[in-house]
Design a protein around this motif. Structure first.
Motif, PDB file in Angstrom:
ATOM      1  N   GLU A  47       0.821  -1.213   0.000  1.00 41.26           N
ATOM      2  CA  GLU A  47       0.000   0.000   0.000  1.00 41.26           C
ATOM      3  C   GLU A  47       0.857   1.266   0.000  1.00 41.26           C
ATOM      4  OE1 GLU A  47      -2.831   0.251   3.129  1.00 41.26           O
ATOM      5  OE2 GLU A  47      -3.352  -1.878   3.037  1.00 41.26           O
ATOM      6  N   ILE A  48       0.253   2.351  -0.411  1.00 40.09           N
ATOM      7  CA  ILE A  48       0.950   3.642  -0.372  1.00 40.09           C
ATOM      8  C   ILE A  48       0.790   4.250   1.018  1.00 40.09           C
ATOM      9  CG2 ILE A  48       0.914   6.018  -1.228  1.00 40.09           C
ATOM     10  CD1 ILE A  48       0.141   5.009  -3.920  1.00 40.09           C
ATOM     11  N   VAL A  71      -1.207   8.969   3.569  1.00 38.83           N
ATOM     12  CA  VAL A  71      -2.400   8.175   3.310  1.00 38.83           C
ATOM     13  C   VAL A  71      -2.725   7.356   4.554  1.00 38.83           C
ATOM     14  CG1 VAL A  71      -3.402   6.399   1.834  1.00 38.83           C
ATOM     15  CG2 VAL A  71      -1.782   8.064   0.882  1.00 38.83           C
ATOM     16  N   LYS A  72      -3.998   7.323   4.891  1.00 47.11           N
ATOM     17  CA  LYS A  72      -4.429   6.532   6.055  1.00 47.11           C
ATOM     18  C   LYS A  72      -4.150   5.068   5.762  1.00 47.11           C
ATOM     19  CE  LYS A  72      -8.122   9.032   8.386  1.00 47.11           C
ATOM     20  NZ  LYS A  72      -8.870   9.971   7.537  1.00 47.11           N
ATOM     21  N   PRO A  73      -3.351   4.426   6.599  1.00 43.39           N
ATOM     22  CA  PRO A  73      -3.061   3.019   6.333  1.00 43.39           C
ATOM     23  C   PRO A  73      -4.279   2.161   6.656  1.00 43.39           C
ATOM     24  CG  PRO A  73      -1.859   3.813   8.268  1.00 43.39           C
ATOM     25  CD  PRO A  73      -2.687   4.949   7.783  1.00 43.39           C
ATOM     26  N   SER A  74      -4.461   1.069   5.905  1.00 41.20           N
ATOM     27  CA  SER A  74      -5.577   0.180   6.214  1.00 41.20           C
ATOM     28  C   SER A  74      -5.187  -0.690   7.405  1.00 41.20           C
ATOM     29  CB  SER A  74      -5.890  -0.702   5.005  1.00 41.20           C
ATOM     30  OG  SER A  74      -4.803  -1.576   4.797  1.00 41.20           O
ATOM     31  N   LYS A  75      -6.131  -1.506   7.849  1.00 40.68           N
ATOM     32  CA  LYS A  75      -5.904  -2.300   9.057  1.00 40.68           C
ATOM     33  C   LYS A  75      -4.646  -3.150   8.970  1.00 40.68           C
ATOM     34  CE  LYS A  75      -9.729  -1.317  11.348  1.00 40.68           C
ATOM     35  NZ  LYS A  75      -9.848  -0.051  10.569  1.00 40.68           N
ATOM     36  N   ASN A  76      -4.387  -3.689   7.766  1.00 41.53           N
ATOM     37  CA  ASN A  76      -3.304  -4.664   7.701  1.00 41.53           C
ATOM     38  C   ASN A  76      -1.900  -4.056   7.587  1.00 41.53           C
ATOM     39  OD1 ASN A  76      -3.456  -3.794   5.119  1.00 41.53           O
ATOM     40  ND2 ASN A  76      -4.575  -5.606   4.392  1.00 41.53           N
ATOM     41  N   VAL A  77      -1.807  -2.737   7.747  1.00 37.01           N
ATOM     42  CA  VAL A  77      -0.476  -2.129   7.763  1.00 37.01           C
ATOM     43  C   VAL A  77       0.021  -2.072   9.198  1.00 37.01           C
ATOM     44  CG1 VAL A  77       0.864  -0.050   7.367  1.00 37.01           C
ATOM     45  CG2 VAL A  77      -0.851  -0.772   5.716  1.00 37.01           C
ATOM     46  N   THR A  78       1.157  -2.706   9.428  1.00 39.49           N
ATOM     47  CA  THR A  78       1.646  -2.762  10.800  1.00 39.49           C
ATOM     48  C   THR A  78       2.319  -1.459  11.179  1.00 39.49           C
ATOM     49  OG1 THR A  78       3.748  -3.597  10.024  1.00 39.49           O
ATOM     50  CG2 THR A  78       2.119  -5.234  10.675  1.00 39.49           C
ATOM     51  N   PRO A  89       3.122   9.735  14.209  1.00 37.38           N
ATOM     52  CA  PRO A  89       1.666   9.789  14.450  1.00 37.38           C
ATOM     53  C   PRO A  89       1.088  11.121  13.997  1.00 37.38           C
ATOM     54  CG  PRO A  89       2.803   8.936  16.380  1.00 37.38           C
ATOM     55  CD  PRO A  89       3.862   9.304  15.397  1.00 37.38           C
ATOM     56  N   ILE A  90       1.858  12.194  14.224  1.00 38.01           N
ATOM     57  CA  ILE A  90       1.342  13.520  13.870  1.00 38.01           C
ATOM     58  C   ILE A  90       1.110  13.645  12.366  1.00 38.01           C
ATOM     59  CG2 ILE A  90       3.656  14.537  13.782  1.00 38.01           C
ATOM     60  CD1 ILE A  90       2.109  17.091  14.976  1.00 38.01           C
ATOM     61  N   ASP A  91       1.958  12.942  11.579  1.00 37.95           N
ATOM     62  CA  ASP A  91       1.778  12.986  10.125  1.00 37.95           C
ATOM     63  C   ASP A  91       0.451  12.329   9.755  1.00 37.95           C
ATOM     64  OD1 ASP A  91       4.247  14.175   9.720  1.00 37.95           O
ATOM     65  OD2 ASP A  91       5.261  12.234   9.751  1.00 37.95           O
ATOM     66  N   LEU A  92       0.150  11.270  10.509  1.00 38.94           N
ATOM     67  CA  LEU A  92      -1.059  10.527  10.176  1.00 38.94           C
ATOM     68  C   LEU A  92      -2.323  11.261  10.624  1.00 38.94           C
ATOM     69  CD1 LEU A  92       0.226   6.932  10.849  1.00 38.94           C
ATOM     70  CD2 LEU A  92      -0.185   8.028   8.650  1.00 38.94           C
ATOM     71  N   GLU A  93      -2.164  12.226  11.514  1.00 36.53           N
ATOM     72  CA  GLU A  93      -3.328  13.021  11.912  1.00 36.53           C
ATOM     73  C   GLU A  93      -3.923  13.738  10.713  1.00 36.53           C
ATOM     74  OE1 GLU A  93      -2.692  15.797  15.101  1.00 36.53           O
ATOM     75  OE2 GLU A  93      -2.013  14.171  16.420  1.00 36.53           O
ATOM     76  N   ASN A  94      -3.035  14.144   9.781  1.00 34.51           N
ATOM     77  CA  ASN A  94      -3.530  14.840   8.591  1.00 34.51           C
ATOM     78  C   ASN A  94      -3.699  13.884   7.413  1.00 34.51           C
ATOM     79  OD1 ASN A  94      -3.212  17.188  10.081  1.00 34.51           O
ATOM     80  ND2 ASN A  94      -1.077  17.364   9.444  1.00 34.51           N
ATOM     81  N   ALA A  95      -3.630  12.577   7.698  1.00 34.55           N
ATOM     82  CA  ALA A  95      -3.688  11.620   6.602  1.00 34.55           C
ATOM     83  C   ALA A  95      -5.101  11.581   5.995  1.00 34.55           C
ATOM     84  CB  ALA A  95      -3.305  10.228   7.110  1.00 34.55           C
ATOM     85  N   ILE A  96      -5.156  11.257   4.688  1.00 32.08           N
ATOM     86  CA  ILE A  96      -6.453  11.203   4.003  1.00 32.08           C
ATOM     87  C   ILE A  96      -6.639   9.796   3.419  1.00 32.08           C
ATOM     88  CG2 ILE A  96      -6.618  13.658   3.468  1.00 32.08           C
ATOM     89  CD1 ILE A  96      -5.240  13.201   0.880  1.00 32.08           C
ATOM     90  N   THR A  97      -7.832   9.513   2.929  1.00 35.99           N
ATOM     91  CA  THR A  97      -8.065   8.166   2.396  1.00 35.99           C
ATOM     92  C   THR A  97      -7.297   8.005   1.089  1.00 35.99           C
ATOM     93  OG1 THR A  97      -9.937   8.870   1.057  1.00 35.99           O
ATOM     94  CG2 THR A  97     -10.421   8.173   3.312  1.00 35.99           C
TER      95      THR A  97
END
Lengths: 210, 604
Positions: A47-48, A71-78, A89-97
Motif C-alpha cells: 500500500e501507499i 495516506v491513512k493506512p488500512s488495518k493490515n499495515v503494521t 503519528p502527527i503525520d497521520l493526523e492529517n492523513a487522508i483516504t
C-alpha cells in the motif's frame, strides 16, 4: 504503434470523462516528479503510505506549491512498517483516504509527463488504485532518471557495471542532501537529478524514452 | 523539502535568521528551486535579475568587466544591491553547476521593508562594500566604523522648497522626488516637514492644503556636516530621539537628510554598546559581562565583512579598556601610579582577536616594595581566567613572581638574556619586546624599552640568532590541492609567525616602539628598510592569512571545537586559495630578505 493501441484501450475503459485531461496534450517543458513511500516492494500487495510530488517548469522546481500527502493506512499495515518510514503519528493526523489522495494527485499531475527514480514501480502501485477509482491505469508518459543517468556514464565495455543506487547518483551529480528522506524530499532530489541530467550529453537527445 | 527543512536551511543563512516565523513563511512560499548549468549568465548590466539567489549547491563568480571580484558558494546569497537599486555594474556567471533558491524581487523588497534588522544587514553590506572599496588602500587607527563620515552612509536627497510654497505643491514635488521628506528654506534657516507631521497637523486637524509650508514645518532642522563623524550624527539622533537629520555641505547649504535606520545599521555591531559597558563598569561582574560581549561583536563584524585588521584593532582597543578598567578596579588607587600593567606577545601587538592565551606582567618602580602588589596580581590573574582568557602555558602572567618585579630586576633579566641566551630567552625577549602599557605608569615601560634598545646596539650576532627564528617553520610553496589527503595547514607556523618574527626583528634593530605588525611595517617603509613593494605585499599577505585564521577559528568556536591555527584548505573558495598561495610566496621571499639582511647564513 503498440503503445498507442494500448493507450486507446486504456482510454476506452475510463469511467468518468472528467478525467480525460490525463490523456490531453503535454504542456510544453513541464513535468511532475514524484515519489511514493510504500509498505513494501510488491505493487500487487503493498500500500501507499505517502506521496510527494513537485512540478518542474523549464529549469525550475516550483516550491510554492508542492504536493505532499499522507495516506491513512488500512488495518493490515503494521506499525512496524510505518516506523521504518519514520512516519510520525502527527503525520497521520492529517492523513487522508487513498481515494482522496489519488484524486488530488491526478489533479496535480494533469497530462504532464512523470519523472521519477524507478518510476515504473510508483506508477504500478498508483495504477492499482486508479484502476479501482477511475477505471484506467495512469496514462502519463514516464521518464526514468536512472536510465538518463546510465546513458551519461562512459563505459569501457558493454558489461561494465554502472552503480544506479539513488545515493550514488546523488553523489556523482553533486546533488545536495535535503534533510531526511521522505517522499517529498526524494521527489525534489530526483527533480534536481532530472534538471542536471537533461543538460548532460548524450542524455539531451535521448531522454524522451522512458 | 518540508517547510521545516527549508526553514532550517534558511535560518542558517545570514541574515535570514532575523526573520520572524511569519516572515520566514512568506519567504518560503515565494521561493522556487532553480537549476543553471555552468557558464549561464544569471545577471549582467543588460539583464537585471528578477530574483534574489541563495545557493544550495554550486559556485557563482561575480565579474566587474573582465575581472573577477567575488565568488559565491553554498549558502551564500546575492545580489541585494541590484534588487534595491534596479541596476548592476557586474556580471554574475555560474562557475560550477548551480542549484539555488530563487526568491522573487517583490517578496525580497517586502521583507526588507517589514524587517529593519534584515534591511540593516543589506544596507550595511552595501555601505561596507563601498567603504571597503574606498578604504582598500586606507588603513587607520580606528575601526572603519568609528571613522566613518556622514557622507559614507546614504544621504537621501530631500525635496527643497522656499518659504511661501503652497503645501499641496510641495507634496507634489516631494512625490516627484520620491521622498517623504520636505525641507523648507526660510531666511537662510531650514525646517522640515515629514509624513507623520502631515498626518498630525494636516489630516487630523483638517487643514487646508493651500497653506504655505512654513505654517506647519518644524524649525530649525537639526543638521550635521557632510564630513562630520557618523558617530556624532548618531549620538545626536539618539539624544534627541529623532528619525532624521539634515546634512549640510561645507558652504552650509542643506544637501539632504540621513535616516536613523541607515546610521543604526552602521553601528548595529554593538561595539559602542560594549564600549560604554566597559566605561560604566563599576564592579568586576559588570566588566565580565562587557568582556563576554566581545566575542559576539567579533562574529558580527566578521559577518559584515569588515577587514580583519579593523576588527583586531577594534577588539584590541576594547580589550585594552577591559585591562585598564580591571587594573583600576583591583589595585588600590595609591598603588596604581607606582607600577605599570603591561600586556605582551600577541596581545601587546593587538593581534589577538580570539582569546587564545594571556601574556601579562607588572613593572614596579624602583624603590617600591613589589610584595604589596602580589595579592592584587594573584587576583588579577584569577579574574582574567574567570573572564575566559585562557591561561598562558608558559606561565607568563602577573601572578608569576618572575613577571611581577621592579624595573631594575627586569633590566638584569634582559641583560642576562642578551649575554648568555638560550632558546627560551629569545622567546621571552620576543614576547617582552611586544609589550604595551595598559594601566598605571607608562613611563616605566618606556624606560625599560629604551634600555633594551641600548643594550642591543651593535649586537649583530645576537640579532642574527634572534631573527633566525623567522625561519623555524617551513612555508609551503604551493597549496595542497583537492586530490591530497592532508589538507590542514597550520597557518600560524607557515605564515603568521614568520611575518611577525621577521618584522619584530627589524623593529628591534631599528628601535621602533610601535607594537603592531602593520604599524611596524609602515615605519620600516618610512625608514627605507623595506621597499614599498615588499611592505605593501607583507601588509596584504598578513591581512589574508589572519582573515583565513579568524574565519576558521570562528567556525571552530561555533562548533564548540578546540581552537587551533589549522585551516582546512578544502573549505577554501578559489579566490581564497589563490590569495593564500600568493601570501605564501610573499612569506617565502620575505624569509630570504631576513636571511640576507641579518646575515643569518654567517651564523648557521
Amino acid at each position: 504503434m503498440i503503445q498507442s493501441l494500448l493507450r486507446k484501450w486504456n482510454l476506452s475503459r475510463l469511467k468518468d470523462k472528467k478525467y480525460l485531461y490525463l490523456f490531453g496534450e503535454e504542456p510544453k517543458d513541464e513535468y511532475v516528479c514524484l515519489d511514493c513511500e510504500t509498505t513494501g516492494l510488491n505493487p500487487k500487495k503493498d500500500e501507499i503510505l505517502s506521496i510527494g510530488a513537485v512540478l518542474i517548469k523549464e529549469n525550475r522546481i516550483i516550491m510554492r506549491k508542492t504536493f505532499n500527502v499522507f495516506v491513512k493506512p488500512s488495518k493490515n499495515v503494521t506499525a512496524e512498517s510505518i516506523k521504518i518510514h519514520q512516519i510520525r503519528p502527527i503525520d497521520l493526523e492529517n492523513a487522508i483516504t487513498p481515494k482522496e489522495a489519488i484524486l488530488e494527485l491526478l489533479e496535480f499531475i494533469g497530462s504532464r509527463p512523470i519523472v521519477g527514480y524507478y518510476i515504473k514501480f510508483d506508477m504500478a502501485i498508483i495504477s492499482k488504485y486508479t484502476k479501482q477509482i477511475i477505471g484506467v491505469k495512469i496514462p502519463n508518459r514516464m521518464i526514468e532518471v536512472s536510465s538518463m543517468y546510465f546513458r551519461t556514464r562512459h563505459r569501457h565495455s558493454e558489461y561494465e557495471f554502472v552503480d544506479l543506487k539513488f545515493d550514488t547518483i546523488m553523489k556523482t551529480l553533486n546533488i545536495p542532501e535535503l534533510g531526511k528522506h521522505d517522499a517529498l524530499n526524494d521527489a525534489i532530489m530526483t527533480a534536481m537529478m532530472f534538471l542536471k541530467l537533461r543538460e548532460m550529453t548524450p542524455a539531451k537527445s535521448t531522454f524522451y524514452e522512458g | 523539502m518540508s517547510l521545516r527543512d527549508q526553514e532550517a536551511f534558511l535560518s542558517n543563512i545570514h541574515p535570514f535568521e532575523v526573520l520572524s516565523h511569519d516572515q520566514m513563511n512568506i519567504c518560503i512560499k515565494n521561493m522556487d528551486i532553480a537549476y543553471y548549468p555552468k557558464d549561464t549568465v544569471l545577471m549582467s548590466p543588460e539583464k537585471i535579475s528578477e530574483n534574489f539567489f541563495i545557493i544550495i549547491k554550486g559556485i557563482v563568480h561575480e565579474y566587474n568587466e573582465e575581472e573577477m571580484v567575488m565568488d559565491f558558494h553554498q549558502e551564500d546569497s546575492f545580489d541585494a544591491n541590484s534588487l534595491i537599486y534596479g541596476q548592476t555594474k557586474h556580471t554574475f556567471k555560474v562557475y560550477e553547476d548551480l542549484i539555488c533558491y530563487e526568491l522573487n524581487k517583490a517578496t525580497f523588497l517586502t521583507l526588507i521593508e517589514q524587517n529593519p534588522e534584515f534591511k540593516d544587514f543589506f544596507l550595511n553590506n552595501l555601505v561596507n562594500k563601498i567603504q571597503v572599496l574606498k578604504n582598500k588602500e586606507f588603513t587607520s587607527e580606528l575601526s572603519s566604523f568609528m571613522i566613518a563620515r556622514v557622507d559614507d552612509t546614504i544621504i537621501h536627497e530631500a525635496c527643497m522648497v522656499e518659504e511661501g510654497t503652497k503645501l499641496l505643491d510641495a507634496i507634489e514635488q516631494s512625490i516627484n522626488y520620491k521622498t517623504s521628506t520636505i525641507i523648507v528654506k526660510m531666511n537662510g534657516d531650514y525646517g522640515i516637514i515629514t509624513d507623520s507631521l502631515l498626518k498630525m497637523k494636516v489630516l487630523l486637524q483638517g487643514r487646508d492644503l493651500n497653506i504655505p509650508v512654513e505654517e506647519i514645518a518644524i524649525f530649525p532642522l537639526i543638521s550635521v556636516q557632510k564630513d562630520d563623524y557618523l558617530f556624532d550624527a548618531f549620538s545626536v539622533l539618539i539624544k534627541r530621539n529623532i528619525k532624521r537629520i539634515g546634512v549640510k555641505n561645507s558652504q552650509g547649504e542643506m544637501v539632504g537628510v540621513i535616516e536613523q535606520i541607515d546610521v543604526l545599521s552602521h553601528f548595529a555591531n554593538h561595539t559602542y554598546v560594549v564600549d560604554s559597558k566597559i566605561k560604566k563598569a563599576k564592579t568586576i561582574e559588570n566588566l565580565k559581562e562587557a568582556s563576554n560581549d566581545l566575542i559576539n561583536t567579533i562574529k558580527t563584524l566578521n559577518a559584515k565583512g569588515v577587514k580583519v585588521h579593523h576588527i583586531s584593532n577594534l577588539i584590541g582597543q576594547l580589550n585594552l579598556k577591559v585591562y585598564r578598567k580591571l587594573y583600576q578596579l583591583v589595585v588600590p588607587e595609591e598603588l596604581q601610579k607606582d607600577a605599570c600593567f603591561i600586556v605582551m606577545g600577541s596581545e601587546g601587538r593587538n593581534e589577538q582577536i580570539i582569546k587564545t592565551d594571556q601574556d601579562n606582567a607588572l613593572v614596579v618602580r624602583d624603590g617600591v616594595d613589589v610584595e604589596q602588589y602580589r595579592p592584587y596580581m594573584e587576583k588579577t590573574t584569577q579574574i582574567l581566567l574567570d573572564f575566559g582568557y585562557p591561561p598562558c602555558e608558559g606561565n607568563i602572567m602577573v601572578s608569576n613572581p618572575f613577571w611581577c618585579k621592579n624595573v631594575s630586576d627586569y633590566k638584569k633579566e634582559t641583560a642576562k638574556w642578551i649575554e648568555a641566551p638560550d632558546m627560551q630567552n629569545y622567546m621571552d625577549l620576543a614576547i617582552f619586546f611586544d609589550s604595551f602599557a595598559v594601566g598605571g605608569n607608562k613611563e616605566l615601560l618606556i624606560n625599560l624599552k629604551d634600555d633594551l634598545f641600548n643594550k642591543l646596539h651593535d649586537k649583530d650576532v645576537f640579532m642574527a640568532y634572534f631573527a633566525r627564528a623567522t625561519l623555524t617553520f617551513d612555508t609551503p610553496t604551493k597549496i595542497a590541492n583537492f586530490m591530497t589527503k592532508s589538507h590542514n595547514i597550520d597557518i600560524k607556523k607557515t605564515a603568521v609567525f614568520p611575518i611577525v618574527q621577521g618584522i619584530r626583528s627589524l623593529a628591534l634593530r631599528e628601535r621602533i616602539r610601535e607594537t603592531t605588525t602593520v604599524k611596524r611595517i609602515k615605519i620600516l617603509l618610512q625608514k627605507k628598510v623595506l621597499s614599498e613593494e615588499l611592505a605593501n605585499e607583507l601588509i596584504e599577505a598578513f591581512e589574508v592569512v589572519n582573515t583565513l585564521r579568524l574565519k576558521s577559528q570562528l567556525i571552530k568556536l561555533q562548533d564548540g571545537k578546540e581552537i587551533d591555527n589549522n585551516i582546512d584548505t578544502h573549505t577554501l573558495g578559489k579566490i581564497e586559495r589563490d590569495l593564500l598561495k600568493d601570501s605564501f610566496s610573499i612569506v617565502n621571499s620575505f624569509k630570504k630578505f631576513i636571511t640576507y639582511t641579518f646575515k643569518i647564513d654567517k651564523i648557521s
